[in-house]
Scaffold this motif. Structure first.
Motif, PDB file in Angstrom:
ATOM      1  N   ALA A  61      -1.844  89.010  -8.680  1.00 23.94           N
ATOM      2  CA  ALA A  61      -2.565  88.072  -9.534  1.00 23.94           C
ATOM      3  C   ALA A  61      -3.382  87.083  -8.713  1.00 23.94           C
TER       4      ALA A  61
ATOM      5  N   THR B 141      -8.449  93.423 -12.578  1.00 29.34           N
ATOM      6  CA  THR B 141      -8.626  92.695 -13.830  1.00 29.34           C
ATOM      7  C   THR B 141      -7.281  92.527 -14.520  1.00 29.34           C
ATOM      8  N   ASP B 142      -7.230  91.708 -15.546  1.00 25.39           N
ATOM      9  CA  ASP B 142      -5.986  91.548 -16.305  1.00 25.39           C
ATOM     10  C   ASP B 142      -5.523  92.885 -16.869  1.00 25.39           C
ATOM     11  N   GLU B 143      -6.449  93.680 -17.411  1.00 27.58           N
ATOM     12  CA  GLU B 143      -6.083  94.976 -17.976  1.00 27.58           C
ATOM     13  C   GLU B 143      -5.510  95.891 -16.901  1.00 27.58           C
TER      14      GLU B 143
ATOM     15  N   ARG C 279      -0.859  84.704 -13.817  1.00 28.14           N
ATOM     16  CA  ARG C 279      -2.177  84.114 -13.598  1.00 28.14           C
ATOM     17  C   ARG C 279      -2.098  82.588 -13.662  1.00 28.14           C
TER      18      ARG C 279
ATOM     19  N   VAL D 272       1.723  89.055 -17.125  1.00 20.16           N
ATOM     20  CA  VAL D 272       0.521  88.851 -16.309  1.00 20.16           C
ATOM     21  C   VAL D 272      -0.117  87.502 -16.611  1.00 20.16           C
ATOM     22  N   ALA D 273      -0.147  87.112 -17.867  1.00 20.51           N
ATOM     23  CA  ALA D 273      -0.685  85.802 -18.229  1.00 20.51           C
ATOM     24  C   ALA D 273       0.101  84.698 -17.535  1.00 20.51           C
TER      25      ALA D 273
ATOM     26  N   THR E  29       1.521  92.231 -20.653  1.00 18.96           N
ATOM     27  CA  THR E  29       0.417  91.302 -20.917  1.00 18.96           C
ATOM     28  C   THR E  29       0.921  89.866 -20.868  1.00 18.96           C
TER      29      THR E  29
END
Length: 408
Positions: A224, A230-232, A212, A208-209, A205
């Motif tokens: 990304a 999606t993020d999930e 992004r 990925v942040a 998580t």
């Protein structure tokens, strides 16, 4: 209305899944699988939770099931074949875990990911495999004889490569390697599995942040920036690829070296002719089959090998037994690096065939001959029967491989 299973004598008496490997045979499938395959390549099987399903051990039977969309890979439909597994129903696959998906969900994820495993990216990673291999062999040589090959070579090479592919900081490997190891342990307690999954999710998580916020020139950065995940979903896919890319190749390097050191004529053949490496890798994948078992569930009544697999019945597929089937591979219990082992099931088959198989092939093709060439006197530093085996893991292999060599 469901059909009754066949009452043929060879289907009437359920077996249990053989899991005990014969003493002194670290490369052979568990004792009993070969006899079952020769007598009943598709046999009734009693599962630890009491379910009576099936065990497939014959090559043609296993391959047929793996390529048949009437068999589901969804976890929540299956019964767990190993003792010590989850009590009660198996939960559905986490988001992004492609192993537990069927079409069309699986198709969507695979189509997105396969486009990222480009020839250009694989070529660039091939050069890095050579560099990283040389660096680790240099470090082994500087330290001198006597090391655990798992820690010194087999584990860091694929870890570095999957980190480079995905864009994961290698400095963070301690955070995720322990979690991945727990998730691969067949008899880990549910709370341990949950903690490992949660820890890996938290790590991904954060990553990925970051992707992004500032996309990068790596696979996760591409996803990304250029996919509809999606993020999930991106967190789930990233965790799935990270775990899958770590364990299997590391164990193939270590266990493959173990097999070669106990078959010195084969090791010498590869050392003498490094161009034999591509064929050697396929044969080692067949012979060792470290990803030894998979599970499917029938979505409808299916006739196979003269028997009826009823809708809802789970079928355990022994890939290691199938890859030793003499009807497909003559003299299958012999390691022969000159064998044309095409068609083996070491990377799976069908829509779930290993997504990263080309990267794994590159790593193995470079690493194994380079190791043998750098250390011509490489040998085990303990008796072969003292090498600790991963008998309770989803990916078979060795926990440690103590080796040594002559200096100079």
């Amino acid at each position: 209305m469901q059909h009754e299973p066949s009452t043929r004598p060879d289907a009437a008496e359920p077996v249990t899944l053989p899991t005990q490997r014969a003493a002194g045979c670290p490369f052979d499938p568990p004792a009993g699988l070969a006899e079952l395959r020769d007598q009943r390549p598709l046999a009734r099987m009693t599962y630890p939770d009491g379910h009576v399903g099936w065990l497939a051990t014959g090559y043609s039977t296993v391959r047929s099931i793996m390529g048949d969309s009437r068999f589901s890979s969804r976890y929540e439909l299956m019964h767990y074949p190993f003792p010590g597994g989850p009590e009660g129903p198996v939960p559905p696959a986490p988001v992004g875990d492609m192993t537990g998906m069927d079409a069309p969900e699986h198709t969507r994820f695979r189509r997105i990911l396969i486009s990222k495993f480009t020839v250009r990216r694989m070529r660039r990673l091939t050069d890095r495999v050579r560099e990283i291999t040389a660096e680790h062999l240099d470090a082994m040589e500087r330290r001198g004889p006597g090391t655990d090959l798992v820690e010194a070579f087999a584990r860091p090479l694929p870890a570095l490569m999957i980190c480079e592919l995905l864009g994961v900081p290698y400095a963070d490997r301690e955070r995720f390697q322990g979690h991945a190891h727990t998730l691969m342990t067949m008899d880990a307690a549910p709370e341990e599995q949950y903690a490992a999954f949660t820890g890996l999710q938290e790590f991904m998580t954060e990553l990925v942040a970051a992707k992004r916020a500032e996309p990068s020139d790596d696979l996760l950065g591409d996803l990304a920036r250029g996919s509809d995940l999606t993020d999930e979903e991106l967190v789930g896919v990233g965790g799935f690829l990270l775990s899958a890319g770590l364990d299997t190749t590391a164990n193939m390097i270590a266990h493959g070296t173990f097999a070669l050191l106990t078959n010195p004529a084969q090791a010498e053949a590869l050392r003498t002719d490094p161009d034999l490496a591509p064929e050697a890798v396929e044969e080692l994948m067949r012979y060792l089959t470290v990803a030894h078992t998979t599970v499917k569930t029938a979505l409808e009544d299916i006739e196979l090998d003269g028997l009826t697999i009823t809708a809802g019945e789970t079928v355990t597929l022994s890939l290691e037994a199938a890859n030793r089937d003499p009807e497909r591979f003559p003299d299958p219990d012999t390691l022969d690096l000159s064998r044309k082992a095409t068609g083996h099931l070491g990377f799976g088959h069908g829509i779930h065939q290993c997504l990263g198989q080309q990267l794994a092939r590159v790593e193995l093709t470079v690493a194994l001959p380079a190791l043998l060439l750098r250390f011509p006197t490489l040998r085990l530093d303990v008796p072969a029967d003292k090498v600790p085996l991963r008998t309770n893991m989803n990916i078979y292999g060795v926990h440690r491989l103590p080796v040594t060599w002559d200096e100079g």
